[in-house]
Write a protein that holds these residues in place. Structure first.
Motif, PDB file in Angstrom:
ATOM      1  N   LEU A  91       0.831  -1.203   0.000  1.00  0.00           N
ATOM      2  CA  LEU A  91       0.000   0.000   0.000  1.00  0.00           C
ATOM      3  C   LEU A  91       0.868   1.256   0.000  1.00  0.00           C
ATOM      4  N   LEU A  92       1.927   1.244   0.787  1.00  0.00           N
ATOM      5  CA  LEU A  92       2.831   2.396   0.841  1.00  0.00           C
ATOM      6  C   LEU A  92       3.539   2.614  -0.497  1.00  0.00           C
ATOM      7  N   LEU A  93       4.027   1.537  -1.107  1.00  0.00           N
ATOM      8  CA  LEU A  93       4.691   1.654  -2.402  1.00  0.00           C
ATOM      9  C   LEU A  93       3.722   2.112  -3.492  1.00  0.00           C
TER      10      LEU A  93
ATOM     11  N   GLY B 180       4.137   5.593  -5.454  1.00  0.00           N
ATOM     12  CA  GLY B 180       4.214   5.544  -6.913  1.00  0.00           C
ATOM     13  C   GLY B 180       3.155   6.398  -7.581  1.00  0.00           C
ATOM     14  N   VAL B 181       1.921   6.316  -7.100  1.00  0.00           N
ATOM     15  CA  VAL B 181       0.830   7.104  -7.685  1.00  0.00           C
ATOM     16  C   VAL B 181       1.071   8.592  -7.447  1.00  0.00           C
TER      17      VAL B 181
ATOM     18  N   SER C 145       2.251  13.654  -9.619  1.00  0.00           N
ATOM     19  CA  SER C 145       2.838  14.992  -9.483  1.00  0.00           C
ATOM     20  C   SER C 145       3.793  15.304 -10.630  1.00  0.00           C
ATOM     21  N   LEU C 146       4.540  14.299 -11.108  1.00  0.00           N
ATOM     22  CA  LEU C 146       5.406  14.518 -12.263  1.00  0.00           C
ATOM     23  C   LEU C 146       4.586  14.818 -13.511  1.00  0.00           C
TER      24      LEU C 146
ATOM     25  N   LEU D  11      -6.357   7.579 -15.888  1.00  0.00           N
ATOM     26  CA  LEU D  11      -5.400   6.469 -15.851  1.00  0.00           C
ATOM     27  C   LEU D  11      -4.987   6.123 -14.422  1.00  0.00           C
ATOM     28  N   LEU D  12      -4.749   7.147 -13.604  1.00  0.00           N
ATOM     29  CA  LEU D  12      -4.361   6.873 -12.208  1.00  0.00           C
ATOM     30  C   LEU D  12      -5.526   6.268 -11.416  1.00  0.00           C
TER      31      LEU D  12
END
Length: 67
Positions: A8-10, A14-15, A20-21, A45-46
């Motif tokens: 969940l943390l990863l 990642g999201v 943000s990028l 998509l996210l």
């Protein structure tokens, strides 16, 4: 398949990083009419990524009945 706290943390990191990028690139380099379309596309998509992570058997459901 169960999601652990580490998974969940990863996923959250990642999201957040990808989102943000993508937001920075879109707002910095895209012209004004294309910004809203690109941001909506990245957002959808996210959301699909999050749905697939939290509801993996969701792809097994069919909207139309198969004959």
């Amino acid at each position: 398949i169960t999601m652990t706290i580490l998974n969940l943390l990863l996923l959250a990191i990642g999201v957040i990083c990808v989102g943000s990028l993508a937001y920075w690139v879109i707002t910095k380099f895209f012209p004004e009419p294309a910004k809203m379309i690109a941001l909506a596309f990245v957002g959808i998509l996210l959301l699909i990524v999050l749905l697939a992570a939290f509801w993996p058997e969701g792809a097994n459901y069919r909207i139309w009945p198969v004959r």
